[in-house]
Design a protein around this motif. Sequence first.
Motif, short mmCIF file in Angstrom:
data_model
loop_
_atom_site.label_atom_id
_atom_site.label_comp_id
_atom_site.label_asym_id
_atom_site.label_seq_id
_atom_site.Cartn_x
_atom_site.Cartn_y
_atom_site.Cartn_z
N VAL A 20 -16.92 -2.55 -19.91
CA VAL A 20 -17.06 -3.87 -19.29
C VAL A 20 -18.00 -3.75 -18.10
N GLU A 21 -19.08 -4.52 -18.16
CA GLU A 21 -20.10 -4.48 -17.12
C GLU A 21 -19.93 -5.64 -16.15
N SER A 22 -20.46 -5.44 -14.95
CA SER A 22 -20.48 -6.51 -13.96
C SER A 22 -21.62 -6.23 -12.98
N GLY A 23 -22.02 -7.29 -12.25
CA GLY A 23 -22.97 -7.10 -11.18
C GLY A 23 -24.36 -7.65 -11.40
N GLY A 24 -24.63 -8.20 -12.56
CA GLY A 24 -25.96 -8.77 -12.79
C GLY A 24 -26.13 -10.07 -12.03
N GLY A 25 -27.36 -10.63 -12.11
CA GLY A 25 -27.60 -11.89 -11.45
C GLY A 25 -29.07 -12.12 -11.18
N LEU A 26 -29.33 -13.11 -10.34
CA LEU A 26 -30.69 -13.47 -9.95
C LEU A 26 -30.97 -12.94 -8.55
N VAL A 27 -32.10 -12.27 -8.40
CA VAL A 27 -32.46 -11.71 -7.12
C VAL A 27 -33.95 -11.87 -6.91
N GLN A 28 -34.36 -11.97 -5.66
CA GLN A 28 -35.79 -12.09 -5.36
C GLN A 28 -36.46 -10.72 -5.43
N PRO A 29 -37.76 -10.71 -5.67
CA PRO A 29 -38.48 -9.42 -5.65
C PRO A 29 -38.26 -8.70 -4.33
N GLY A 30 -38.03 -7.38 -4.44
CA GLY A 30 -37.73 -6.58 -3.26
C GLY A 30 -36.26 -6.48 -2.95
N GLY A 31 -35.45 -7.27 -3.63
CA GLY A 31 -34.02 -7.28 -3.39
C GLY A 31 -33.29 -6.17 -4.12
N SER A 32 -31.96 -6.19 -4.00
CA SER A 32 -31.12 -5.15 -4.58
C SER A 32 -29.97 -5.76 -5.37
N LEU A 33 -29.53 -5.01 -6.36
CA LEU A 33 -28.33 -5.33 -7.12
C LEU A 33 -27.62 -4.03 -7.47
N ARG A 34 -26.30 -4.13 -7.65
CA ARG A 34 -25.54 -2.97 -8.09
C ARG A 34 -24.76 -3.35 -9.34
#
Length: 121
Positions: A5-19
Amino acid sequence: QVQLVESGGGLVQPGGSLRLSCAASGSIFSIYVMGWYRQAPGKQRELVAAVTSGGITNYVDSVKGRFTISRDNAKNTVYLQMNSLKPEDTAVYYCNAEIRAAPHSSRYDYWGQGTQVTVSS
């Protein structure tokens, strides 16, 4: 039965971060390699990063220095820290794990359902 089960995706601006996180559950005896793949529209699925049970990692060249893969063996969880994101990182990201469900069973590859990562201003 094993589930990822995955989580943590989304929309982010260039240069941003996600985990991203991916937790394995169910009948698990051992987990060997865990990894993250991605598939952009019109492209083949590609390996982004992988980590062995001993902590050895490898990355596709395009994410080296920006992404970090790690795992918590006690929690059967793998993470992907994504920094300095670029529009070309936009894709559906899939978790993958090589798992042995019982002591004398074979190893099988399991996949998560995928999580969308969109990098856009």
